[in-house]
Design an enzyme around this catalytic site. Structure first.
Site, PDB file in Angstrom:
ATOM      1  N   SER A   1      50.029   5.446  22.967  1.00  0.00           N
ATOM      2  CA  SER A   1      50.471   4.092  23.335  1.00  0.00           C
ATOM      3  C   SER A   1      49.268   3.184  23.617  1.00  0.00           C
ATOM      4  O   SER A   1      49.330   1.980  23.358  1.00  0.00           O
ATOM      5  CB  SER A   1      51.427   4.117  24.532  1.00  0.00           C
ATOM      6  OG  SER A   1      50.761   4.531  25.693  1.00  0.00           O
TER       7      SER A   1
ATOM      8  N   MET B   1      42.792  14.726  25.542  1.00  0.00           N
ATOM      9  CA  MET B   1      42.874  15.676  26.639  1.00  0.00           C
ATOM     10  C   MET B   1      41.900  16.849  26.504  1.00  0.00           C
ATOM     11  O   MET B   1      42.225  17.974  26.868  1.00  0.00           O
ATOM     12  CB  MET B   1      44.324  16.168  26.802  1.00  0.00           C
ATOM     13  CG  MET B   1      45.269  15.062  27.232  1.00  0.00           C
ATOM     14  SD  MET B   1      44.590  14.001  28.530  1.00  0.00           S
ATOM     15  CE  MET B   1      45.971  13.884  29.636  1.00  0.00           C
ATOM     16  N   ARG B   2      40.721  16.583  25.977  1.00  0.00           N
ATOM     17  CA  ARG B   2      39.650  17.595  25.962  1.00  0.00           C
ATOM     18  C   ARG B   2      38.466  17.018  26.723  1.00  0.00           C
ATOM     19  O   ARG B   2      38.146  15.831  26.550  1.00  0.00           O
ATOM     20  CB  ARG B   2      39.188  17.921  24.534  1.00  0.00           C
ATOM     21  CG  ARG B   2      40.253  18.292  23.554  1.00  0.00           C
ATOM     22  CD  ARG B   2      41.058  19.497  23.912  1.00  0.00           C
ATOM     23  NE  ARG B   2      40.286  20.722  24.090  1.00  0.00           N
ATOM     24  CZ  ARG B   2      40.793  21.817  24.647  1.00  0.00           C
ATOM     25  NH1 ARG B   2      42.018  21.837  25.101  1.00  0.00           N
ATOM     26  NH2 ARG B   2      40.047  22.897  24.768  1.00  0.00           N
TER      27      ARG B   2
ATOM     28  N   HIS C   1      41.869   6.035  32.506  1.00  0.00           N
ATOM     29  CA  HIS C   1      42.355   7.062  33.439  1.00  0.00           C
ATOM     30  C   HIS C   1      43.485   6.461  34.286  1.00  0.00           C
ATOM     31  O   HIS C   1      43.340   5.354  34.809  1.00  0.00           O
ATOM     32  CB  HIS C   1      41.211   7.535  34.333  1.00  0.00           C
ATOM     33  CG  HIS C   1      41.642   8.633  35.246  1.00  0.00           C
ATOM     34  ND1 HIS C   1      41.821   9.932  34.805  1.00  0.00           N
ATOM     35  CD2 HIS C   1      41.997   8.626  36.549  1.00  0.00           C
ATOM     36  CE1 HIS C   1      42.252  10.668  35.802  1.00  0.00           C
ATOM     37  NE2 HIS C   1      42.366   9.901  36.875  1.00  0.00           N
TER      38      HIS C   1
ATOM     39  N   ASP D   1      35.568  12.021  34.753  1.00  0.00           N
ATOM     40  CA  ASP D   1      36.066  10.757  35.311  1.00  0.00           C
ATOM     41  C   ASP D   1      35.112  10.149  36.337  1.00  0.00           C
ATOM     42  O   ASP D   1      35.544   9.530  37.316  1.00  0.00           O
ATOM     43  CB  ASP D   1      37.466  10.959  35.932  1.00  0.00           C
ATOM     44  CG  ASP D   1      38.477  11.456  34.907  1.00  0.00           C
ATOM     45  OD1 ASP D   1      38.393  11.054  33.735  1.00  0.00           O
ATOM     46  OD2 ASP D   1      39.356  12.264  35.283  1.00  0.00           O
TER      47      ASP D   1
ATOM     48  N   HIS E   1      51.209   2.643  32.917  1.00  0.00           N
ATOM     49  CA  HIS E   1      50.981   2.475  31.468  1.00  0.00           C
ATOM     50  C   HIS E   1      50.935   1.003  31.080  1.00  0.00           C
ATOM     51  O   HIS E   1      50.096   0.596  30.282  1.00  0.00           O
ATOM     52  CB  HIS E   1      52.088   3.180  30.674  1.00  0.00           C
ATOM     53  CG  HIS E   1      51.783   4.625  30.429  1.00  0.00           C
ATOM     54  ND1 HIS E   1      52.741   5.553  30.112  1.00  0.00           N
ATOM     55  CD2 HIS E   1      50.623   5.307  30.458  1.00  0.00           C
ATOM     56  CE1 HIS E   1      52.173   6.734  29.962  1.00  0.00           C
ATOM     57  NE2 HIS E   1      50.902   6.620  30.173  1.00  0.00           N
TER      58      HIS E   1
HETATM   59  C1  GAR Z   1      47.295   7.606  29.536  1.00  0.00           C
HETATM   60  O1  GAR Z   1      48.120   7.364  30.629  1.00  0.00           O
HETATM   61  C2  GAR Z   1      45.885   7.899  30.004  1.00  0.00           C
HETATM   62  O2  GAR Z   1      45.554   7.199  31.153  1.00  0.00           O
HETATM   63  C3  GAR Z   1      45.936   9.368  30.248  1.00  0.00           C
HETATM   64  O3  GAR Z   1      46.725   9.873  29.202  1.00  0.00           O
HETATM   65  C4  GAR Z   1      47.694   8.901  28.848  1.00  0.00           C
HETATM   66  C5  GAR Z   1      47.728   8.793  27.352  1.00  0.00           C
HETATM   67  O4  GAR Z   1      48.776   7.988  26.918  1.00  0.00           O
HETATM   68  N1  GAR Z   1      44.634   9.924  30.258  1.00  0.00           N
HETATM   69  C6  GAR Z   1      44.239  10.838  31.136  1.00  0.00           C
HETATM   70  O5  GAR Z   1      44.972  11.320  31.982  1.00  0.00           O
HETATM   71  C7  GAR Z   1      42.796  11.276  30.984  1.00  0.00           C
HETATM   72  N2  GAR Z   1      42.381  12.016  32.121  1.00  0.00           N
HETATM   73  P1  GAR Z   1      48.826   7.481  25.414  1.00  0.00           P
HETATM   74  O6  GAR Z   1      48.593   8.694  24.497  1.00  0.00           O
HETATM   75  O7  GAR Z   1      50.228   6.967  25.265  1.00  0.00           O
HETATM   76  O8  GAR Z   1      47.792   6.414  25.232  1.00  0.00           O
END
Ligand code: GAR
Length: 201
Positions: free
Chosen positions: A16, A90-91, A109, A145, A171
């Site tokens: 997203s 997520m890596r 984040h 982070d 979001h």
């Molecule tokens: C987002 O909320 C982002 O902040 C989080 O993953 C989501 C991805 O959403 N990231 C983390 O937690 C990183 N530590 P998306 O795939 O819909 O953009």
């Protein structure tokens, strides 16, 4: 002549934030490449209708992190990328990857860093009982982070909030500040002074 800023976006899931970057139609920015470590990421479906190159580099196919990261670097190189945006990637990236791209990798984040780093940050904020949380765009450094903060947005937590309702509002803010941070970068307006990221007018 002002060259376009060429952006590579690394994703693992829904995408997203990638969608928000596309929708923002940032002038002078080209989303040159999307890399997913997850072959089933919905992000890959989202971009089918756009003329954006995508590549799957499945971390499960590599025996160690360095080989996986080496493959990302090899893939990115021909695109002469100026900026890498992690968007739900997520890596954890090792110093091997991060060091050569100092101040050229951004991450989003879902918390007001330095609070609630790592995973499940929205749940952590809710369970801790803070009254405000939010989201943070930061440059990626060698920690998790911990890099210099570019933009943050605050989201109040209401008594009636569940993880789902709170996540939705976080979001919504992410989708505003991530494209904004990329736009500022593409305009050359981010200046780094120690840990502080200063925004030129
Ligand atoms: C987002 O909320 C982002 O902040 C989080 O993953 C989501 C991805 O959403 N990231 C983390 O937690 C990183 N530590 P998306 O795939 O819909 O953009």
């Amino acid at each position: 002549m002002n060259d376009k800023t060429r952006l590579a976006v690394l994703v693992s899931g829904s995408g997203s934030n990638l969608q928000a970057m596309i929708d923002a139609q940032i002038p002078n920015l080209e989303i040159s490449l999307v890399i997913s470590n997850n072959p089933k990421a919905y992000a890959l479906e989202r971009i089918e209708k756009y003329n954006i190159k995508s590549v799957v580099i499945d971390h499960k196919k590599y025996s160690n992190r360095e080989d996986f990261e080496e493959e990302i670097i090899r893939t990115i190189e021909p695109y002469r990328i100026n900026l890498i945006a992690l968007a739900g990637f997520m890596r954890i990236l090792s110093p091997y990857f991060v060091r050569p791209y100092k101040y050229r990798i951004m991450n989003i984040h879902p918390a007001l860093l330095p609070s609630f780093p790592g995973i499940n940050s929205v749940k952590q904020a809710l369970e801790y009982g803070v009254k405000f949380t939010g989201c943070t765009v930061h440059f990626v450094d060698e920690g998790v982070d911990t890099g210099p903060i570019i933009l943050q947005a605050v989201v109040p937590i209401y008594d009636k909030d569940t993880e789902e309702t709170l996540l939705e509002r976080v979001h919504n803010e992410e989708h505003k500040i991530y494209p904004e941070a990329i736009k500022l970068y593409s305009e050359g307006r981010l200046k780094i002074s120690d840990r502080r990221v200063l925004i030129s007018p």
